[in-house]
Write a protein that holds these residues in place. Structure first.
Motif, PDB file in Angstrom:
ATOM      1  N   THR A   1      -7.184 -12.344  -1.763  1.00  0.00           N
ATOM      2  CA  THR A   1      -7.523 -10.908  -1.372  1.00  0.00           C
ATOM      3  C   THR A   1      -8.108 -10.786   0.081  1.00  0.00           C
ATOM      4  O   THR A   1      -7.642  -9.813   0.794  1.00  0.00           O
TER       5      THR A   1
ATOM      6  N   ILE B   1      -5.332 -10.850   2.506  1.00  0.00           N
ATOM      7  CA  ILE B   1      -4.350  -9.816   2.655  1.00  0.00           C
ATOM      8  C   ILE B   1      -5.048  -8.677   3.204  1.00  0.00           C
ATOM      9  O   ILE B   1      -4.331  -8.214   4.252  1.00  0.00           O
ATOM     10  N   VAL B   2      -6.442  -8.373   2.793  1.00  0.00           N
ATOM     11  CA  VAL B   2      -7.243  -7.624   3.438  1.00  0.00           C
ATOM     12  C   VAL B   2      -7.175  -7.567   5.019  1.00  0.00           C
ATOM     13  O   VAL B   2      -6.817  -6.547   5.855  1.00  0.00           O
TER      14      VAL B   2
ATOM     15  N   GLY C   1      -3.621  -7.330   6.747  1.00  0.00           N
ATOM     16  CA  GLY C   1      -3.061  -5.995   6.545  1.00  0.00           C
ATOM     17  C   GLY C   1      -3.891  -4.961   7.378  1.00  0.00           C
ATOM     18  O   GLY C   1      -3.360  -4.455   8.384  1.00  0.00           O
TER      19      GLY C   1
ATOM     20  N   SER D   1      -8.236   8.540  -2.374  1.00  0.00           N
ATOM     21  CA  SER D   1      -7.157   8.376  -3.090  1.00  0.00           C
ATOM     22  C   SER D   1      -7.123   8.429  -4.528  1.00  0.00           C
ATOM     23  O   SER D   1      -8.376   8.126  -5.025  1.00  0.00           O
TER      24      SER D   1
ATOM     25  N   SER E   1      -7.681   1.194  -4.834  1.00  0.00           N
ATOM     26  CA  SER E   1      -6.760  -0.037  -4.897  1.00  0.00           C
ATOM     27  C   SER E   1      -7.117  -0.582  -3.345  1.00  0.00           C
ATOM     28  O   SER E   1      -7.834  -0.168  -2.593  1.00  0.00           O
ATOM     29  N   LEU E   2      -6.541  -1.817  -3.435  1.00  0.00           N
ATOM     30  CA  LEU E   2      -6.596  -2.519  -2.182  1.00  0.00           C
ATOM     31  C   LEU E   2      -6.031  -1.941  -1.114  1.00  0.00           C
ATOM     32  O   LEU E   2      -6.366  -2.075  -0.049  1.00  0.00           O
ATOM     33  N   TRP E   3      -4.729  -1.352  -1.395  1.00  0.00           N
ATOM     34  CA  TRP E   3      -4.192  -0.775  -0.309  1.00  0.00           C
ATOM     35  C   TRP E   3      -4.666   0.424   0.308  1.00  0.00           C
ATOM     36  O   TRP E   3      -4.440   0.311   1.451  1.00  0.00           O
ATOM     37  N   SER E   4      -5.414   1.240  -0.409  1.00  0.00           N
ATOM     38  CA  SER E   4      -6.125   2.102   0.378  1.00  0.00           C
ATOM     39  C   SER E   4      -7.283   1.598   1.179  1.00  0.00           C
ATOM     40  O   SER E   4      -7.539   2.125   2.391  1.00  0.00           O
TER      41      SER E   4
ATOM     42  N   ILE F   1      -7.160  -1.201   2.910  1.00  0.00           N
ATOM     43  CA  ILE F   1      -6.590  -1.846   3.852  1.00  0.00           C
ATOM     44  C   ILE F   1      -6.473  -0.941   4.756  1.00  0.00           C
ATOM     45  O   ILE F   1      -6.350  -0.906   5.921  1.00  0.00           O
ATOM     46  N   LEU F   2      -5.548   0.287   4.320  1.00  0.00           N
ATOM     47  CA  LEU F   2      -5.146   1.521   5.188  1.00  0.00           C
ATOM     48  C   LEU F   2      -6.503   1.915   6.018  1.00  0.00           C
ATOM     49  O   LEU F   2      -6.470   2.291   6.974  1.00  0.00           O
TER      50      LEU F   2
ATOM     51  N   GLU G   1     -14.249  -5.427   3.224  1.00  0.00           N
ATOM     52  CA  GLU G   1     -13.530  -5.183   2.006  1.00  0.00           C
ATOM     53  C   GLU G   1     -14.617  -5.974   1.002  1.00  0.00           C
ATOM     54  O   GLU G   1     -14.648  -5.120  -0.165  1.00  0.00           O
TER      55      GLU G   1
END
Lengths: 283, 270
Positions: free
Chosen positions: A80, A83-84, A87, A137, A141-144, A146-147, A215
């Motif tokens: 994790t 990835i963070v 990304g 969002s 999630s992980l993606w928000s 990261i963004l 994160e």
């Protein structure tokens, strides 16, 4: 001064201690993260162990309050974190460097507007910005995350790139290159990017570490990767109630977090020494 | 002699101050001309105006025609085709004139590659490499292979200036602008670089615009000089005439100062 060495063809020193240690720490993290894709000591959801077991041969770092293997979760947490970090830095670097270069070439007015906007963005606390984006969002999630972190990093990178690029663009060799007919795009690719890269790469690694910590903070606050995706921040939060009775649960993810961040910083430091030929010889 | 460069009524303003005012001169192909003046007299500004590389906040009026192309007011992308073909510049400070992070050979290869592409439509790696070593040899650098593989900080100041000259020559320009090319060098190196420049200019037949504050230095390489003060041309003429019979007090002061300096240093003649 008997041994003064003036020869210029001495082989360049290609390694530094920080680079080796940093590379080892980050490399270990990468290996573990890849390993979890194929194998973990236990299934992360397997709660067959006893509650809050101390480290043993069966569970090297013990178990959590639901009896799940702790080492497994920390290993997945490494994935994790990577990835963070990757990304967020990738997003931040691509947006930031582009904006920064554009600002360096922009007219005075546009440049001032961009600089002011960036300063305002940077003044905004990264974590607060990330929390807003994640909260806005639909699903945490992980993606928000990261963004959000990527956007925050892009402002910092853009400001740094702008200043560095402006300094390079003032140099005679840029003018010399221009007089020999190099286009602006060529100047950026040939001279500007290579010359700002040593400083930028160090900053990227620094931002990587900060993103990993951010994160962990988001997860600690329940805004990061939702369960069952393990994250070091969430592990810390879950272990906080039992910090006196089962200290390993708090210490282990903490060590993993610190090791990755320090490793990344050392790696950056070493990278700068190796990447900059003017620094190589003087060591 | 057809004029390669023709400057008419050139005026450069920066920040409300007139740096160069109403300057006119011309250089024929193969001609060597000197621009003399103390710092701040507008010499370098004139040179930059000729390359069309002054920043947009500096206003340029008048006319500069280089190789048949008007420079003033022409869009940058049109000028780009002219650069390297018509002019190349050698700067004062050889350390900042070279990219510190790029190997010397690679820096020279870039303009060489562009020229071969232009002239022959293609530029093979071998042809470029051969040409680079040739150029390094031409500017009398020892061990061209070693220099080509070195970074700028690994060679001496005089060698760096030779590299900068090689880079300028790589374009085979019709006009070489040398902006105080020897000022940052020690006296012995200065003499060597001057000799090299002089020889190369004569050999290749390119025109030279030599900018300096140092009269004896200028006198060695050029045929004609123009004396500048505060952006105004005080006088112009053949080197011998201007130095022997300065028509302006200021030139006389410069000549005297140079002579006194020479005497103080024990240099004889100039």
């Amino acid at each position: 001064m008997t041994s003064l060495d003036l020869s210029t063809d001495r082989p360049a020193r290609r390694h530094s201690l920080s680079l080796s240690i940093g590379l080892a720490l980050v490399g270990l993290n990468v290996v573990v993260a890849i390993l979890t894709l194929f194998w973990t000591p236990y299934d992360p959801l397997n709660a067959s162990g006893g509650r809050l077991e101390a480290p043993s041969w069966l569970h090297w770092v013990g178990t959590d309050r639901l009896g799940r293997d702790y080492l497994t979760q920390i290993m997945i947490g490494a994935r994790t974190a990577l990835i963070v970090g990757t990304g967020a830095v990738a997003i931040g670097a691509s947006i930031g460097v582009t904006l920064g270069i554009l600002a360096a070439f922009a007219t005075r007015l546009l440049d001032d507007v961009m600089a002011a906007t960036l300063d305002i963005l940077i003044a905004f606390p990264t974590l607060l910005l990330a929390m807003l984006v994640v909260a806005a969002s639909d699903s945490a999630s992980l993606w928000s995350a990261i963004l959000a972190l990527g956007l925050a990093i892009s402002a910092i990178v853009a400001r740094l790139t702008r200043i560095l690029a402006k300094r390079v663009l003032r140099q005679d060799y840029i003018i010399a290159s221009r007089t020999s007919g190099t286009s602006w795009l060529g100047v950026v690719a040939w001279h500007v990017l290579p010359n700002i890269w040593p400083t930028l790469s160090v900053n990227f690694a620094l931002q990587f570490g900060l993103a990993v910590i951010a994160e962990a903070s988001l997860s600690y606050l329940g805004l990061g990767a939702p369960p069952p995706n393990a994250s070091w921040g969430r592990l810390l939060q879950e272990a906080q109630g039992t910090v006196y009775t089962a200290p390993v649960g708090s210490i282990a993810p903490g060590i993993a977090l610190v090791a990755l961040v320090i490793g990344m910083n050392l790696f950056a430091d070493g990278l700068r020494d190796v990447g900059d030929p003017t620094r190589r010889r003087s060591r | 002699m057809s004029a390669l460069l023709s400057v008419q009524g050139l005026t450069v303003r920066a920040g409300g101050k007139t740096v160069v005012s109403d300057l006119s001169f011309s250089i024929g192909s193969g001609e060597r001309m000197g621009l003399i003046g103390e710092s701040g007299s507008g010499k370098s500004m004139t040179a930059m105006a000729i390359t069309g590389l002054l920043p947009p906040n500096i206003s340029v009026t008048g006319s500069i025609v280089l190789d048949g192309q008007e420079i003033v007011g022409t869009e940058d992308k049109h000028l780009n085709r002219l650069r390297g073909v018509a002019t190349a510049v050698v700067f004062q400070e050889p350390l900042t004139a070279l990219d510190p992070l790029m190997k010397i050979g690679k820096q020279i290869a870039e303009p060489v590659r562009r020229r071969l592409q232009r002239e022959q439509g293609r530029a093979s790696r071998q042809a470029v490499g051969r040409e680079v070593l040739d150029l390094l040899d031409k500017v009398a650098l020892p061990q061209p292979e070693r220099i080509a593989n070195a970074y700028p900080h690994e060679v001496s100041g005089g060698q760096r200036q030779r590299v900068a000259i090689a880079m300028a020559l790589a374009c085979r320009p019709k006009l070489l602008i040398a902006d105080e090319p020897t000022t940052a060098l020690d006296v012995t190196t200065q003499a060597e670089i001057l000799k090299l420049l002089d020889g190369l200019v004569r050999e290749t037949g390119m025109a030279l615009l030599f900018i300096s504050h140092d009269l004896p230095v200028v006198a060695e390489v050029v045929q004609r000089v123009m004396v500048l003060r505060d952006g105004i041309a005080l006088e112009e003429g053949a080197v011998i005439d201007v130095f022997a019979n300065p028509s302006h007090d200021y030139t006389q002061t410069l000549v005297d100062a140079a002579r006194m300096f020479d005497e103080a240093l024990g240099r004889t003649g100039s």
